[in-house]
Enzyme design. Structure first.
Site, PDB file in Angstrom:
ATOM      1  N   GLU A  35       4.009  -3.198  -0.704  1.00  6.09           N
ATOM      2  CA  GLU A  35       4.673  -2.935   0.573  1.00  6.09           C
ATOM      3  C   GLU A  35       3.836  -2.039   1.487  1.00  6.09           C
ATOM      4  OE1 GLU A  35       7.546  -3.348   3.477  1.00  6.09           O
ATOM      5  OE2 GLU A  35       7.262  -4.457   1.610  1.00  6.09           O
ATOM      6  N   GLY A  36       3.017  -1.168   0.896  1.00  3.59           N
ATOM      7  CA  GLY A  36       2.140  -0.354   1.724  1.00  3.59           C
ATOM      8  C   GLY A  36       1.171  -1.198   2.523  1.00  3.59           C
ATOM      9  N   HIS A  37       0.539  -2.184   1.871  1.00  8.26           N
ATOM     10  CA  HIS A  37      -0.368  -3.079   2.584  1.00  8.26           C
ATOM     11  C   HIS A  37       0.381  -3.879   3.654  1.00  8.26           C
ATOM     12  CE1 HIS A  37      -2.424  -2.772  -1.461  1.00  8.26           C
ATOM     13  NE2 HIS A  37      -3.427  -2.478  -0.664  1.00  8.26           N
ATOM     14  N   LYS A 149      -2.946   7.059   2.992  1.00  5.95           N
ATOM     15  CA  LYS A 149      -2.875   7.517   1.607  1.00  5.95           C
ATOM     16  C   LYS A 149      -4.235   7.987   1.095  1.00  5.95           C
ATOM     17  CE  LYS A 149      -2.055   5.967  -3.097  1.00  5.95           C
ATOM     18  NZ  LYS A 149      -3.503   5.868  -3.424  1.00  5.95           N
TER      19      LYS A 149
END
Length: 288
Positions: A35-37, A149
Site C-alpha cells: 500500500e505504501g507503493h 520512509k
C-alpha cells in the site's frame, strides 16, 4: 498498461505519452508492492497526466552479505496492482538491459551518505544514486515520487539531482510522500513480511518510542539523554540491536545535538529477529 523490458521501446512509449505536451510522473520501485507503493502511484497520478512505474531489483545497491537473491520478486502480482491503479507504463528491465556489458560508471554522493545506513552498508547509496540517475535519464519524467520512509535515500537523490543539474526531473520536482503506516504505526515495508508474528507485534514499539522521543525533544529535553532512552526502550521491547537513533538536519543529514531553525528528522534503524527495520519522523515545526 504496457510492460516494457527494452530501452528503445520505453523511449518510444514515453514519446507517445508525451504527445500534445502531456506530463509524466515516475515512481521507481524494486517491486514487492504494498500500500505504501500504491500511495506513491496515486499521488503521481494526481500530479501528472501519465504515470510510469519502474520495477528493478538493483544489484548495485546490495552488499556481498545482503539479501539480493532472497529479495521478493512478484512481477505478475505487481503488474496486476499497477494496472488496477491506472498506470500506463511499467518499466521492468533485466539486469543486462540496465547494465549492459562493459558498464563501468557509478555515482557517489558525498556528505549525505556516510552516516546512518551508509555506514552499515558501504556502497549502497552509490548503487542507489547510479540506478536512479539512469532511470531519470531513461524516462525523463517531469516529476518523480519517493516515499519518505527511506529519508536518507530521498536526501541522496535530491542532492544528486541538484549537483548534476538534472533537467528531468529537476531537484525541486523530486517529491517526498509521507510514510504509509500500518494501524499500529509500523512503517509499511517489503521486509515486514520477514517478521515472525511475535516480532511483528513487538515491532510496533518502534514508532511509539520514536513519537515519545520527539515529544521530549520538542519539549526541550536533552537530545542525547532522549536518544539513549529511546535505544533502551527498543531493547526492552525485544529489539536485538539498535544500529542508530539520531537527530539530524533534514537536508544535509548532519547530526544535531539540539533543535535548530532548519527542518530536522529523527532517524532510527533497529534489528528484531533477523530483520532490520528503518524509520524516520519529522521533529519540530519546520518541515521540508
Amino acid at each position: 498498461m504496457q510492460t516494457i523490458t527494452r530501452l528503445d521501446m520505453l523511449r518510444n512509449n514515453v514519446a507517445w505519452l508525451r504527445r500534445d505536451g502531456a506530463t509524466l510522473a515516475l515512481v521507481p520501485t524494486m517491486g514487492a508492492l504494498h500500500e505504501g507503493h500504491l500511495t506513491l502511484v496515486r499521488e503521481a497520478r494526481r500530479r501528472a497526466d501519465h504515470v510510469c512505474v519502474s520495477i528493478f531489483v538493483n544489484p548495485m545497491q546490495f552488499g556481498p552479505n545482503e539479501d539480493l537473491d532472497a529479495y521478493p520478486r512478484q512481477l505478475e502480482a505487481d503488474s496486476a496492482l499497477l494496472e488496477a491503479e491506472g498506470v500506463e507504463l511499467l518499466w521492468a528491465p533485466s539486469v543486462e538491459e540496465m547494465y549492459p556489458g562493459g558498464f563501468a560508471t557509478s555515482i557517489s554522493v558525498a556528505g549525505v551518505t556516510e552516516n546512518f545506513c551508509g555506514a552499515d552498508r558501504p556502497g549502497h547509496f552509490d548503487g542507489v544514486a547510479t540506478v536512479v540517475c539512469k532511470l531519470f535519464n531513461q524516462v525523463r519524467p517531469d516529476i518523480a515520487c519517493f516515499g519518505e520512509k527511506d529519508w536518507q535515500q530521498l536526501a541522496t537523490i535530491r542532492r544528486m539531482a541538484r549537483d548534476l543539474d538534472l533537467p528531468a526531473p529537476m531537484a525541486g520536482s523530486i517529491v517526498g510522500i509521507p510514510t504509509v503506516r500500518e494501524a499500529d504505526g509500523l512503517a509499511m515495508s517489503s521486509r515486514n513480511r520477514y517478521l515472525t508474528p511475535e516480532d511483528r507485534a513487538a515491532a510496533a514499539a518502534l514508532p511509539r518510542a520514536m513519537r515519545d522521543a520527539i515529544g521530549r525533544i520538542e519539549a526541550g529535553e536533552s537530545v542525547s539523554a532522549t536518544l539513549t532512552a529511546l535505544k533502551d526502550r527498543l531493547t526492552e521491547a525485544g529489539f536485538t540491536s539498535v544500529d542508530y537513533a539520531d537527530l539530524a538536519d533534514a537536508d544535509s543529514l548532519r547530526p544535531l545535538t539540539a533543535l535548530a531553525a532548519t527542518p530536522a528528522r529523527l532517524l532510527v534503524a533497529a534489528r528484531i529477529g533477523g530483520t532490520r527495520l528503518i524509520d524516520n519522523m519529522a521533529v519540530g515545526a519546520a518541515t521540508v
